[in-house]
Scaffold this motif. Sequence first.
Motif, PDB file in Angstrom:
ATOM      1  N   SER A 118       5.913  20.447   0.882  1.00 43.70           N
ATOM      2  CA  SER A 118       6.027  18.995   0.884  1.00 43.70           C
ATOM      3  C   SER A 118       7.368  18.556   1.484  1.00 43.70           C
ATOM      4  O   SER A 118       7.443  17.552   2.200  1.00 43.70           O
ATOM      5  CB  SER A 118       5.892  18.463  -0.550  1.00 43.70           C
ATOM      6  N   ASP A 159       0.844  -1.191   0.000  1.00 42.52           N
ATOM      7  CA  ASP A 159       0.000   0.000   0.000  1.00 42.52           C
ATOM      8  C   ASP A 159       0.883   1.246   0.000  1.00 42.52           C
ATOM      9  O   ASP A 159       1.609   1.511   0.962  1.00 42.52           O
ATOM     10  CB  ASP A 159      -0.908  -0.017   1.234  1.00 42.52           C
ATOM     11  N   LYS A 160       0.812   2.034  -1.056  1.00 40.45           N
ATOM     12  CA  LYS A 160       1.638   3.236  -1.169  1.00 40.45           C
ATOM     13  C   LYS A 160       1.265   4.295  -0.139  1.00 40.45           C
ATOM     14  O   LYS A 160       2.069   5.157   0.193  1.00 40.45           O
ATOM     15  CB  LYS A 160       1.529   3.834  -2.575  1.00 40.45           C
ATOM     16  N   ASN A 161       0.057   4.243   0.352  1.00 34.49           N
ATOM     17  CA  ASN A 161      -0.414   5.270   1.279  1.00 34.49           C
ATOM     18  C   ASN A 161      -0.282   4.866   2.750  1.00 34.49           C
ATOM     19  O   ASN A 161      -0.659   5.614   3.639  1.00 34.49           O
ATOM     20  CB  ASN A 161      -1.879   5.596   0.991  1.00 34.49           C
ATOM     21  N   LYS A 162       0.272   3.696   2.985  1.00 34.89           N
ATOM     22  CA  LYS A 162       0.386   3.203   4.358  1.00 34.89           C
ATOM     23  C   LYS A 162       1.676   3.693   4.997  1.00 34.89           C
ATOM     24  O   LYS A 162       2.724   3.694   4.370  1.00 34.89           O
ATOM     25  CB  LYS A 162       0.345   1.673   4.373  1.00 34.89           C
ATOM     26  N   ARG A 163       1.585   4.124   6.243  1.00 31.19           N
ATOM     27  CA  ARG A 163       2.772   4.520   6.996  1.00 31.19           C
ATOM     28  C   ARG A 163       3.294   3.282   7.713  1.00 31.19           C
ATOM     29  O   ARG A 163       2.677   2.784   8.648  1.00 31.19           O
ATOM     30  CB  ARG A 163       2.426   5.606   8.010  1.00 31.19           C
ATOM     31  N   GLU A 196       8.386  13.933   8.867  1.00 36.21           N
ATOM     32  CA  GLU A 196       8.144  12.485   8.890  1.00 36.21           C
ATOM     33  C   GLU A 196       9.430  11.735   9.223  1.00 36.21           C
ATOM     34  O   GLU A 196       9.423  10.791  10.024  1.00 36.21           O
ATOM     35  CB  GLU A 196       7.606  12.019   7.538  1.00 36.21           C
ATOM     36  N   ARG A 248       7.001   1.252  -4.868  1.00 35.14           N
ATOM     37  CA  ARG A 248       6.165   0.693  -3.803  1.00 35.14           C
ATOM     38  C   ARG A 248       7.022  -0.028  -2.764  1.00 35.14           C
ATOM     39  O   ARG A 248       6.779   0.088  -1.549  1.00 35.14           O
ATOM     40  CB  ARG A 248       5.145  -0.295  -4.396  1.00 35.14           C
ATOM     41  N   LYS A 301      11.291  12.187  -4.879  1.00 39.57           N
ATOM     42  CA  LYS A 301       9.997  11.587  -5.211  1.00 39.57           C
ATOM     43  C   LYS A 301      10.025  10.839  -6.531  1.00 39.57           C
ATOM     44  O   LYS A 301       9.261   9.897  -6.740  1.00 39.57           O
ATOM     45  CB  LYS A 301       8.912  12.657  -5.248  1.00 39.57           C
TER      46      LYS A 301
END
Length: 289
Positions: free
Chosen positions: A161, A59-63, A168, A144, A134
């Motif tokens: 960003s 999942d690309k959006n999962k931390r 992060e 991914r 990025k």
Amino acid sequence: MYYVYIILSLVGDLVITMEHRLLETFEDLWVPMFIYPLIFAGFVLLHVIVVAFISLFADKNKRWIKLDNIYRRLTLETIDLYLHIMRSKIHIKGEEKLPEGKRFFFVGNHRSIFDPMIAMLSFKELDLAFVSKKENIEIPFGGRLMLASGCIPLDRDNNRSAVKSIKEASSRISEDISSIGIYPEGGINKTEELLLPFHSGSFKIATKTGAPIVIAAVRNSDTLCRRFLFTSTDVYLDIIRVIQPEEYRGMTTQELSNTVWNEMYVFLSGKNYISPVTEGDTEDRKAAC
């Protein structure tokens, strides 16, 4: 996996040669010598296909709170395979200087695309992940896996960003998720200069967390692509020294950047201290060096 594929390729070569009686005379020796690399290449291709397939489930959006996951293990195995194919021999010095039981902030010079791979593999037990531009994260399949391996994307053209990425990275250290690495030159150094100017903002990761700063230097990684078809390459990864938080407490990020730049330059050149070239400096760096 490199040695596993070598053994399987040798066994497959032997089975095919014996089964079809391809080696009846000395002159036939070229046949198994030709078959072996084809089988090995097949295993490598299969590995790439499997990795690409598994990456689709990341999942690309999962931390990723825990780096001990199948995607990171698979990434490290693939890096190991890749570096072996590139015939690299990694020599690590100063590993005993690394902080024990602490997350740290890793900074180094950047000579090739192999640098973060070499560092992540060399210190795989220390959960080292990198802040990466990025564009790397947007690589099909590989992006991914990089995210799932703990890497953090950085948009160098978007200040808001970029600040978010720095926060992060700082959180990863503070929350004991991983150690974080970055290349403060801001990109691969393709010039004849030993070291490019640093982006001092990178060091906010250290000042925000109070983490030990591991200063490293890599040499010869930029020759891998040119030499692997002809010979193996010795790549050296040196831990120059570790700056403890009490040593840089009270410093600005620019002062800290200058200090680290100097440490790295002195090691790479063998020369004494010179005034670091900072962002926006237009003087001829060759004259300065």
